[in-house]
Design a protein around this motif. Structure first.
Motif, PDB file in Angstrom:
ATOM      1  N   ARG A  82      40.090  32.635  37.388  1.00 50.33           N
ATOM      2  CA  ARG A  82      40.786  32.584  36.258  1.00 50.33           C
ATOM      3  C   ARG A  82      41.747  31.626  36.017  1.00 50.33           C
ATOM      4  NH1 ARG A  82      41.034  38.209  37.552  1.00 50.33           N
ATOM      5  NH2 ARG A  82      43.056  38.002  38.207  1.00 50.33           N
ATOM      6  N   MET A  83      42.423  31.178  37.077  1.00 53.79           N
ATOM      7  CA  MET A  83      43.372  30.128  37.279  1.00 53.79           C
ATOM      8  C   MET A  83      42.870  28.980  36.419  1.00 53.79           C
ATOM      9  SD  MET A  83      46.084  31.791  38.402  1.00 53.79           S
ATOM     10  CE  MET A  83      45.230  33.239  37.848  1.00 53.79           C
ATOM     11  N   GLY A  84      43.759  28.263  35.674  1.00 53.17           N
ATOM     12  CA  GLY A  84      43.461  27.133  34.933  1.00 53.17           C
ATOM     13  C   GLY A  84      42.831  27.436  33.674  1.00 53.17           C
ATOM     14  N   LYS A  85      42.778  28.425  33.184  1.00 49.57           N
ATOM     15  CA  LYS A  85      41.844  28.950  31.932  1.00 49.57           C
ATOM     16  C   LYS A  85      42.918  29.488  30.797  1.00 49.57           C
ATOM     17  CE  LYS A  85      37.547  29.486  33.921  1.00 49.57           C
ATOM     18  NZ  LYS A  85      37.595  29.089  35.233  1.00 49.57           N
ATOM     19  N   VAL A  86      42.644  29.041  29.523  1.00 53.36           N
ATOM     20  CA  VAL A  86      43.080  30.006  28.699  1.00 53.36           C
ATOM     21  C   VAL A  86      41.948  30.591  27.804  1.00 53.36           C
ATOM     22  CG1 VAL A  86      44.370  29.775  26.158  1.00 53.36           C
ATOM     23  CG2 VAL A  86      45.198  28.233  28.163  1.00 53.36           C
ATOM     24  N   ILE A  87      42.190  31.973  27.595  1.00 51.12           N
ATOM     25  CA  ILE A  87      41.015  32.837  27.240  1.00 51.12           C
ATOM     26  C   ILE A  87      41.541  33.475  25.997  1.00 51.12           C
ATOM     27  CG2 ILE A  87      39.474  34.738  27.823  1.00 51.12           C
ATOM     28  CD1 ILE A  87      40.480  34.150  30.875  1.00 51.12           C
ATOM     29  N   ARG A  88      40.509  33.776  25.205  1.00 48.74           N
ATOM     30  CA  ARG A  88      40.676  34.326  23.729  1.00 48.74           C
ATOM     31  C   ARG A  88      39.887  35.286  23.512  1.00 48.74           C
ATOM     32  NH1 ARG A  88      38.925  34.217  18.417  1.00 48.74           N
ATOM     33  NH2 ARG A  88      40.526  34.790  16.708  1.00 48.74           N
ATOM     34  N   VAL A  89      40.266  36.502  23.380  1.00 50.24           N
ATOM     35  CA  VAL A  89      39.310  37.871  23.212  1.00 50.24           C
ATOM     36  C   VAL A  89      39.503  38.183  21.978  1.00 50.24           C
ATOM     37  CG1 VAL A  89      38.829  39.918  24.217  1.00 50.24           C
ATOM     38  CG2 VAL A  89      39.455  38.333  25.790  1.00 50.24           C
ATOM     39  N   SER A  90      38.448  38.173  21.086  1.00 51.08           N
ATOM     40  CA  SER A  90      38.393  38.759  19.777  1.00 51.08           C
ATOM     41  C   SER A  90      37.270  39.783  19.796  1.00 51.08           C
ATOM     42  CB  SER A  90      38.202  37.743  18.925  1.00 51.08           C
ATOM     43  OG  SER A  90      36.761  37.183  18.605  1.00 51.08           O
ATOM     44  N   ASP A  91      37.182  40.559  18.543  1.00 52.27           N
ATOM     45  CA  ASP A  91      35.986  41.349  18.311  1.00 52.27           C
ATOM     46  C   ASP A  91      34.876  41.028  18.550  1.00 52.27           C
ATOM     47  OD1 ASP A  91      37.948  43.665  18.105  1.00 52.27           O
ATOM     48  OD2 ASP A  91      38.029  43.626  15.849  1.00 52.27           O
ATOM     49  N   ARG A 135      40.533  45.036  31.355  1.00 54.26           N
ATOM     50  CA  ARG A 135      39.841  45.277  32.548  1.00 54.26           C
ATOM     51  C   ARG A 135      38.410  44.744  32.508  1.00 54.26           C
ATOM     52  NH1 ARG A 135      39.418  51.560  35.203  1.00 54.26           N
ATOM     53  NH2 ARG A 135      38.625  50.652  36.939  1.00 54.26           N
ATOM     54  N   THR A 136      37.762  44.840  31.276  1.00 55.48           N
ATOM     55  CA  THR A 136      36.331  44.341  31.032  1.00 55.48           C
ATOM     56  C   THR A 136      36.363  42.887  31.193  1.00 55.48           C
ATOM     57  OG1 THR A 136      35.838  46.360  29.274  1.00 55.48           O
ATOM     58  CG2 THR A 136      34.693  44.283  29.175  1.00 55.48           C
ATOM     59  N   LEU A 137      37.438  42.333  30.672  1.00 52.42           N
ATOM     60  CA  LEU A 137      37.402  40.849  30.856  1.00 52.42           C
ATOM     61  C   LEU A 137      37.467  40.471  32.469  1.00 52.42           C
ATOM     62  CD1 LEU A 137      37.995  38.041  29.309  1.00 52.42           C
ATOM     63  CD2 LEU A 137      40.189  38.433  29.877  1.00 52.42           C
ATOM     64  N   LEU A 138      38.426  41.123  32.999  1.00 47.07           N
ATOM     65  CA  LEU A 138      38.534  40.816  34.359  1.00 47.07           C
ATOM     66  C   LEU A 138      37.407  41.309  35.525  1.00 47.07           C
ATOM     67  CD1 LEU A 138      42.156  41.558  35.014  1.00 47.07           C
ATOM     68  CD2 LEU A 138      41.205  39.511  34.434  1.00 47.07           C
ATOM     69  N   HIS A 139      36.451  41.811  34.798  1.00 47.05           N
ATOM     70  CA  HIS A 139      35.070  42.139  35.402  1.00 47.05           C
ATOM     71  C   HIS A 139      34.004  41.174  35.236  1.00 47.05           C
ATOM     72  CE1 HIS A 139      36.983  46.198  36.427  1.00 47.05           C
ATOM     73  NE2 HIS A 139      36.225  45.934  37.497  1.00 47.05           N
ATOM     74  N   HIS A 140      34.431  40.463  34.181  1.00 50.76           N
ATOM     75  CA  HIS A 140      33.155  39.403  33.818  1.00 50.76           C
ATOM     76  C   HIS A 140      32.992  38.409  34.980  1.00 50.76           C
ATOM     77  CE1 HIS A 140      31.331  35.972  31.967  1.00 50.76           C
ATOM     78  NE2 HIS A 140      30.818  36.864  30.896  1.00 50.76           N
ATOM     79  N   PRO A 141      31.948  37.886  35.205  1.00 48.14           N
ATOM     80  CA  PRO A 141      31.929  36.943  36.568  1.00 48.14           C
ATOM     81  C   PRO A 141      32.498  35.631  36.416  1.00 48.14           C
ATOM     82  CG  PRO A 141      29.551  37.849  35.663  1.00 48.14           C
ATOM     83  CD  PRO A 141      30.734  38.215  34.769  1.00 48.14           C
ATOM     84  N   LEU A 142      32.797  35.323  35.207  1.00 53.17           N
ATOM     85  CA  LEU A 142      33.641  34.079  35.185  1.00 53.17           C
ATOM     86  C   LEU A 142      35.203  34.414  35.474  1.00 53.17           C
ATOM     87  CD1 LEU A 142      32.072  32.426  32.019  1.00 53.17           C
ATOM     88  CD2 LEU A 142      31.931  31.695  34.288  1.00 53.17           C
TER      89      LEU A 142
END
Length: 131
Positions: free
Chosen positions: A106-115, A92-99
């Motif tokens: 979001r389409m066309g991206k591979v995103i990695r979320v770490s601590d 949810r936090t990620l999907l609220h980020h402006p990018l």
């Protein structure tokens, strides 16, 4: 549509995410029932859905390995199996980020979320960008 990797089955993540996500939430196994879906087949399957965001903790097989396509997004959480309960709030936090706040962004991206940070590469820019 948010598509969860099959290793996230049985943890009620889809229920928690569906409470705040307006679109549908399903598992990769729902897209091709009664079959084994190998990791290398997932991008092809996602491409057929158009506009979905795939969520996994299997960063080893997706981060910097998958050929990205403009028709889907992959989000890899760098979490251990014991921490998957954190995915709904972190997603949810990620999907609220402006990018990443809209499906189109979001389409066309591979995103990695770490601590420590969030990084991504895109179909139109293969360089890894850290936020």
């Amino acid at each position: 549509m948010i598509v969860l990797d099959e290793q996230l089955l049985g943890r009620s993540l889809e229920v928690t995410i569906a409470k705040w996500y307006r679109g549908s939430v399903c598992f990769i196994t729902d897209l091709r029932p009664q079959t084994v879906i190998k990791d290398e087949a997932i991008p092809r399957l996602l491409q057929q859905q158009k506009g979905c965001t795939f969520v996994s903790i299997n960063e080893i097989d997706f981060w910097r390995k998958v050929a990205i396509n403009q028709q889907f997004c992959i989000v890899c959480f760098a979490l251990t199996d014991t921490r998957v309960g954190e995915i709904p709030s972190r997603l949810r936090t990620l999907l609220h980020h402006p990018l990443f706040s809209t499906k189109r962004k979001r389409m066309g991206k591979v995103i990695r979320v770490s601590d420590q940070k969030t990084s991504y590469y895109a179909f139109d820019n293969p360089q890894v960008i850290s936020l």
